[in-house]
Design a protein around this motif. Structure first.
Motif, PDB file in Angstrom:
ATOM      1  N   LEU A   6       1.886   3.401   2.047  1.00  0.00           N
ATOM      2  CA  LEU A   6       2.394   2.215   1.353  1.00  0.00           C
ATOM      3  C   LEU A   6       2.494   1.022   2.295  1.00  0.00           C
ATOM      4  N   THR A   7       2.908   1.278   3.537  1.00  0.00           N
ATOM      5  CA  THR A   7       2.998   0.197   4.517  1.00  0.00           C
ATOM      6  C   THR A   7       1.627  -0.369   4.842  1.00  0.00           C
ATOM      7  N   ALA A   8       0.629   0.501   4.968  1.00  0.00           N
ATOM      8  CA  ALA A   8      -0.731   0.030   5.247  1.00  0.00           C
ATOM      9  C   ALA A   8      -1.285  -0.811   4.099  1.00  0.00           C
ATOM     10  N   GLY A  33       7.549  -5.854 -12.925  1.00  0.00           N
ATOM     11  CA  GLY A  33       8.320  -4.999 -13.821  1.00  0.00           C
ATOM     12  C   GLY A  33       8.087  -3.525 -13.597  1.00  0.00           C
ATOM     13  N   LEU A  34       7.019  -3.171 -12.866  1.00  0.00           N
ATOM     14  CA  LEU A  34       6.802  -1.766 -12.524  1.00  0.00           C
ATOM     15  C   LEU A  34       7.935  -1.208 -11.677  1.00  0.00           C
ATOM     16  N   THR A  35       8.717  -2.101 -11.072  1.00  0.00           N
ATOM     17  CA  THR A  35       9.869  -1.663 -10.282  1.00  0.00           C
ATOM     18  C   THR A  35      10.846  -0.865 -11.130  1.00  0.00           C
ATOM     19  N   PHE A  36      10.960  -1.231 -12.406  1.00  0.00           N
ATOM     20  CA  PHE A  36      11.899  -0.543 -13.287  1.00  0.00           C
ATOM     21  C   PHE A  36      11.367   0.804 -13.783  1.00  0.00           C
ATOM     22  N   LEU A  37      10.122   1.134 -13.484  1.00  0.00           N
ATOM     23  CA  LEU A  37       9.504   2.373 -13.973  1.00  0.00           C
ATOM     24  C   LEU A  37       9.313   3.398 -12.877  1.00  0.00           C
ATOM     25  N   ASP A  38       9.947   3.191 -11.725  1.00  0.00           N
ATOM     26  CA  ASP A  38       9.776   4.084 -10.580  1.00  0.00           C
ATOM     27  C   ASP A  38      10.686   5.310 -10.719  1.00  0.00           C
ATOM     28  N   PHE A  39      10.386   6.159 -11.687  1.00  0.00           N
ATOM     29  CA  PHE A  39      11.137   7.389 -11.878  1.00  0.00           C
ATOM     30  C   PHE A  39      10.261   8.363 -12.653  1.00  0.00           C
ATOM     31  N   GLY A  40      10.676   9.631 -12.676  1.00  0.00           N
ATOM     32  CA  GLY A  40       9.948  10.624 -13.436  1.00  0.00           C
ATOM     33  C   GLY A  40       8.731  11.161 -12.703  1.00  0.00           C
ATOM     34  N   VAL A 100       3.200   5.041 -10.093  1.00  0.00           N
ATOM     35  CA  VAL A 100       3.770   3.714 -10.349  1.00  0.00           C
ATOM     36  C   VAL A 100       4.057   2.996  -9.041  1.00  0.00           C
ATOM     37  N   LEU A 101       4.529   3.744  -8.047  1.00  0.00           N
ATOM     38  CA  LEU A 101       4.841   3.142  -6.753  1.00  0.00           C
ATOM     39  C   LEU A 101       3.600   2.565  -6.093  1.00  0.00           C
ATOM     40  N   PHE A 102       2.522   3.312  -6.086  1.00  0.00           N
ATOM     41  CA  PHE A 102       1.273   2.821  -5.487  1.00  0.00           C
ATOM     42  C   PHE A 102       0.695   1.669  -6.302  1.00  0.00           C
ATOM     43  N   LEU A 103       0.734   1.768  -7.632  1.00  0.00           N
ATOM     44  CA  LEU A 103       0.203   0.705  -8.474  1.00  0.00           C
ATOM     45  C   LEU A 103       0.981  -0.590  -8.274  1.00  0.00           C
ATOM     46  N   SER A 104       2.298  -0.505  -8.230  1.00  0.00           N
ATOM     47  CA  SER A 104       3.129  -1.685  -7.987  1.00  0.00           C
ATOM     48  C   SER A 104       2.859  -2.286  -6.617  1.00  0.00           C
TER      49      SER A 104
END
Length: 602
Positions: free
Chosen positions: A323-325, A536-543, A549-553
């Motif tokens: 993620l940092t890269a 808004g993907l920040t609010f979907l980082d679960f499940g 979602v984390l990589f897409l955001s």
């Protein structure tokens, strides 16, 4: 007849022993073996989900995989490189499972009871309702050249051949049953690496008006010596004058893995200046230095009561290096794209396009945001607390300013479609809203103090080596400031962006001039709304899809400056394709004029 009777009695006796022994459940589980692999790049594959069905341990020439569904709340999908451990071609390993703790650990290069490399796959958690235990051997796997040999569960050997996988099925039971079994003293042999159970024992003390202090002793466990018993003294100062009677509940946790090892630690002092009976922990005057997983050094410049608090949340971040890269690459590309876009827009400022100042403000704020985010890790490691309060405040300002300009883009698009006959505000109004307004909460938070500084982000594969960045601190005040400023503005921006996209589509879908190039114009407006809605993907980082979602955001938001430049490239391309007509104009003003003419005709 007599020998046959003896045989029958012997069978009955054995069955009774087996039935009595089977009433106990496994408080822990241990699977060991030797991983035979090749000499190339080695990986550890982890795929764990919640439930209680089975766990599989498989291996080949390049990877060791642990897949299953036995945890109560731990979800993890990860790939960990093992090159740094210097593994031999035959690597001994052990996998430990503690159902009450919901903890799964892997030990590599283990040749004795201690030693080797310890990897925590699932961190200790609070006790859940259901525990997955009594893991039994499942179906047989194939033999192979590379895999797992000498597999055994605890001290019971299973096979001396090289197997590709071992699978074990579990049974769900109530965790309280295991706690009762532990407190009564299990006949099972405890492993050397196994921690004490986390089942809490509580004692309630009622402090009456004449309370003079009292000792509270933790309940003893069978098999534990009296010397290890813990006693807590409740001083008379705990009795407050506000109530005639008050109660104190002392809860004893026998498992210390819940409070150390795999989590961040903070050295704090007990602030007794206001009210000695109120517990208020402060980090002021204390510096925390983590000297490995089991040792913490506190450097404080004053004398009072001290302790080490463990920060259970946020948990370590998975895939932090990747993620940092991605973020660094995206920020660098976005800065270059925004600078190119700023030069392009500055050359067009002499035109009568009313949207140029808005696009220019968004490009400037995004360039500043991506530049600071690209440098925040470097500045945090070089400057530390002397630099990070300023950089953190600047980064927060750039983020709020970017959100504000995205909101202005949304509002201006709405104005274009629904308020055709009313002239938009002057450019200086947009500049005040986009650049000055976001500075007000930053100034207030800076005046409050202890908000901005060094922030530690802990990777899941190496918790002793956190990533440093300049941002908000990890205290209660900074958390409130984050939710009341950043998250509130983001929620408003995302919701308004989605609503605006729907309203614009409903308004323009029946107009003939938009029907002629519906795909192109919807792409343009979609990219316009993209500035803000991707956050808004920040609010979907679960499940189960949290990693995706984390990589897409991360990709969409870090490359946002590039997408902004792409938007104007598409607009110019459409304008050239349309031969310079209003249909393909990049000017909001000319498009607005074309829509005016369209409404006059209708």
């Amino acid at each position: 007849m007599e020998p046959r009777l003896r045989d029958n009695l012997r069978v009955v006796f054995v069955l009774i022993i087996f039935s009595a022994g089977s009433s106990e459940h496994d408080l822990d589980w241990k699977f060991c073996g030797t991983w035979r692999h090749g000499k190339g790049s080695l990986m550890l594959n982890i795929n764990l989900t919640t439930g209680c069905s089975e766990i599989s341990v498989s291996a080949n020439n390049s990877s060791l995989s642990i897949d299953g569904q036995i945890t109560a709340q731990c979800r993890r999908s990860d790939r960990i490189p093992l090159g740094k451990f210097g593994l031999e071609e035959e690597t001994p390993f052990c996998l430990y499972w503690e159902p009450i703790l919901d903890q799964l650990k892997l030990q590599l290069n283990q040749k004795e009871e201690v030693g080797g490399e310890n990897l925590t796959l699932c961190w200790p958690a609070r006790m859940q309702r259901s525990c997955c235990t009594d893991l039994s051997y499942g179906a047989n796997a194939d033999e192979a050249r590379y895999g797992i040999k000498d597999g055994m569960v605890k001290a019971d050997p299973m096979s001396d051949k090289i197997m590709t996988a071992y699978s074990f099925k579990g049974d769900p039971i109530d965790c309280k049953t295991l706690c009762v079994q532990e407190s009564q003293g299990s006949s099972q042999v405890n492993m050397a690496s196994r921690a004490q159970h986390p089942c809490p024992h509580s004692s309630e003390v009622e402090m009456k008006e004449d309370f003079r202090g009292q000792n509270v002793t933790a309940p003893t466990t069978r098999g534990v010596s009296a010397e290890s018993t813990v006693t807590v003294y409740l001083p008379p100062a705990l009795k407050t004058a506000a109530k005639l009677r008050s109660k104190v509940i002392c809860t004893f946790f026998k498992n210390n893995s819940l409070f150390q090892k795999m989590h961040l630690r903070r050295c704090v002092s007990w602030d007794t200046r206001k009210d000695p009976s109120q517990v208020n922990w402060l980090e002021d005057g204390c510096k925390t230095e983590q000297k490995g997983p089991k040792y913490t050094e506190c450097l404080c410049n004053h004398l009072t009561y001290f302790t080490v608090l463990v920060q259970m949340e946020p948990r370590p971040v998975r895939h932090l290096l990747a993620l940092t890269a991605i973020t660094s690459l995206g920020c660098a590309v976005s800065v270059i794209s925004c600078v190119a876009l700023i030069i392009y827009l500055c050359r067009k400022r002499r035109s009568k396009e009313q949207s140029i100042p808005i696009h220019l403000g968004l490009a400037v704020s995004l360039a500043f945001l991506n530049l600071l985010f690209f440098l925040t890790g470097i500045l945090a490691n070089v400057g530390g607390e002397s630099v990070c309060p300023w950089v953190g405040a600047g980064l927060h300002y750039a983020l709020l300013s970017s959100f504000t300009w995205m909101g202005i883009e949304v509002f201006h698009t709405f104005w274009l479609v629904y308020m055709v006959f009313i002239p938009p505000p002057k450019p200086y109004v947009w500049n005040l809203v986009g650049f000055v307004l976001p500075a007000l909460p930053i100034i207030i938070l800076a005046a409050v103090g202890d908000i901005y500084g060094v922030r530690k982000v802990v990777p899941s594969d190496d918790v002793s080596n956190p990533y440093l960045m300049c941002w908000m601190k990890e205290n209660h005040e900074a958390l409130l400031a984050h939710y009341f400023t950043t998250m509130t503005i983001l929620a408003v921006l995302v919701s308004s962006g989605v609503v605006m996209l729907f309203l614009v589509y409903r308004e323009i879908r029946t107009r003939e001039e938009w029907r002629q190039s519906r795909v192109a114009f919807l792409s343009i407006w979609g990219l316009s709304c993209l500035f803000g809605t991707t956050w808004g993907l920040t609010f979907l980082d679960f499940g189960p899809l949290s990693d995706f979602v984390l990589f897409l955001s991360c990709i969409l938001n870090s490359f946002q400056g590039f997408f902004l430049m792409l938007r104007f490239y598409m607009l110019d391309w459409i304008r050239k394709q349309a031969g310079g007509s209003a249909l393909g104009s990049t000017s909001t003003g000319s498009t607005r004029q074309h829509m005016l003419q369209s409404q006059e005709k209708s």
